[in-house]
Enzyme design. Structure first.
Site, PDB file in Angstrom:
ATOM      1  N   ASP A  19     -58.269  24.870  -3.117  1.00  0.00           N
ATOM      2  CA  ASP A  19     -58.956  25.060  -4.281  1.00  0.00           C
ATOM      3  C   ASP A  19     -60.356  24.003  -4.061  1.00  0.00           C
ATOM      4  O   ASP A  19     -61.631  24.296  -4.184  1.00  0.00           O
ATOM      5  CB  ASP A  19     -58.600  24.424  -5.602  1.00  0.00           C
ATOM      6  CG  ASP A  19     -57.314  25.605  -5.916  1.00  0.00           C
ATOM      7  OD1 ASP A  19     -57.443  26.667  -5.408  1.00  0.00           O
ATOM      8  OD2 ASP A  19     -56.438  25.083  -6.603  1.00  0.00           O
ATOM      9  N   GLU A 277     -56.467  30.731   1.329  1.00  0.00           N
ATOM     10  CA  GLU A 277     -57.858  31.333   1.041  1.00  0.00           C
ATOM     11  C   GLU A 277     -58.767  31.009   2.002  1.00  0.00           C
ATOM     12  O   GLU A 277     -59.596  31.711   2.618  1.00  0.00           O
ATOM     13  CB  GLU A 277     -58.041  31.364  -0.334  1.00  0.00           C
ATOM     14  CG  GLU A 277     -59.376  32.097  -0.495  1.00  0.00           C
ATOM     15  CD  GLU A 277     -59.634  32.083  -2.127  1.00  0.00           C
ATOM     16  OE1 GLU A 277     -60.710  32.141  -2.489  1.00  0.00           O
ATOM     17  OE2 GLU A 277     -58.611  32.173  -3.088  1.00  0.00           O
TER      18      GLU A 277
END
Length: 374
Positions: A19, A277
């Site tokens: 994140d 990610e």
């Protein structure tokens, strides 16, 4: 294009640094284009190694139980755009200040919920969908759901200007020497993973056969990857002799790398193993063969996400199967076919480079919706 604006990005660190990694890259990318960014984060500790030099135009602020909005200068420099990353819900005190400013001067920010990356079909359907705010001081405002993605109907991928030129000027031998790695021309493989069940079998294969019959040096990322490899080898000395009877496998244990150095690691290697990610996007831009370990979810929702990604990648059968086994689906790891995997990676990178990057599209999206919002 939008003239320089003030962006407030809100991030909550869940785990594994993904994140904060995505939010920092976005903040730094926007700042490089002349924008001012305040990055509100509940745990900024990872930035000490991830971005040790900081970035001009980015201010990191603590997002705790009572964010100090006065110290942040919100009154003197109100935001034009506010982004809640991955559905983290912007601090209500912050929204209240923005609402009071709207009542006073008639100007409100463009409010964006930046979603997780996926190649699944719903991304195109849901990208840029408006969601009217029903309650609170911002009732009647619109929150926009913004999806990064791999097609022209999505928000694109993070790719800062000048990245291809940076890679074109990269000197692999010099970088390896700077890391203290005595490279003798062996195949280089980076490993950044969680705890894949197939890890021990892969290490044993490399120790017995190398990579494509050639000696292999494993460049092992700090953290969980190192812990997993040590557990697989069952020896804190890093390598049991039984695993390396042919001298085909050696391991270099790396320190935590800043984001730009992680790019260099991917550029230096012949094969990259990445996770999460942020690193899978960087592996895509590297244009080298790569294997992705997707973050596992208890309801197996990650399986459909992985298959959609492999479809987007147009992965050859051996690469698809390797991904499936690496991500804990049943079976044995197939033999790596680096030539085929390399062609796949280069073709995928070329397709993605034809599309505008995430920051470019966000700036354009804000410009359009700023004009539409009284």
């Amino acid at each position: 294009m939008l003239e320089p604006r003030v962006w407030d990005i809100f991030c909550k660190v869940i785990d594994n640094f993904g994140d904060i990694g995505v939010c920092w890259r976005l903040a730094a990318d926007l700042a490089s284009r002349g924008h001012q960014v305040r990055l509100w984060v509940d745990d900024a500790s990872a930035l000490r190694w991830m971005a040790p030099s900081g970035c001009d135009g980015v201010r990191v602020l603590p997002w705790d139980q009572a964010p100090d909005l006065a110290a942040a200068g919100l009154q003197e420099q109100p935001c034009d755009v506010m982004i809640e990353a991955f559905g983290c819900d912007i601090a209500p005190e912050f929204i209240a200040v923005c609402a009071r400013r709207h009542l006073a001067v008639g100007q409100k920010p463009v409010w964006i919920n930046l979603e997780y990356l996926s190649a699944e079909g719903y991304v195109e359907r849901c990208h840029a969908m408006p969601s009217p705010v029903q309650a609170g001081p911002a009732a009647g405002w619109i929150k926009w759901f913004y999806y990064p993605g791999f097609t022209a109907q999505t928000g694109g991928l993070l790719r800062e200007p000048g990245l291809p030129a940076r890679q074109a000027g990269f000197d692999r031998a010099a970088w390896l020497a700077a890391q203290g790695i005595d490279w003798g021309g062996e195949k280089l493989v980076s490993l950044f993973c969680y705890e894949p069940p197939a890890l021990a079998a892969l290490l044993a294969r490399w120790a017995q056969h190398g990579l494509q019959g050639q000696p292999l040096r494993l460049l092992l990322a700090a953290g969980r990857a190192q812990t997993a490899v040590k557990a697989a080898l069952n020896d804190e000395k890093c390598l049991q002799p039984i695993y390396n009877v042919h001298g085909l496998l050696s391991i270099s244990y790396l320190e935590l790398l800043p984001q730009n150095q992680f790019d260099h690691l991917l550029w230096a290697c012949d094969l990259n193993f990445v996770r999460g990610e942020d690193s899978v996007v960087r592996a895509l831009w590297a244009g080298k063969p790569f294997v992705w370990q997707i973050y596992p979810q208890h309801d197996a929702a990650h399986v459909a996400k992985l298959q959609a990604f492999l479809d987007m990648l147009q992965a050859p059968p051996s690469l698809r199967r390797f991904h499936e086994v690496w991500n804990a689906l049943d079976g044995e790891l197939p033999t790596a076919d680096l030539p085929a995997w390399s062609r796949c990676a280069l073709a995928a990178r070329q397709r993605q480079q034809q599309q505008d990057d995430l920051a470019t599209q966000l700036v354009r999206f804000v410009a359009h919706n700023e004009r539409q919002t009284p």
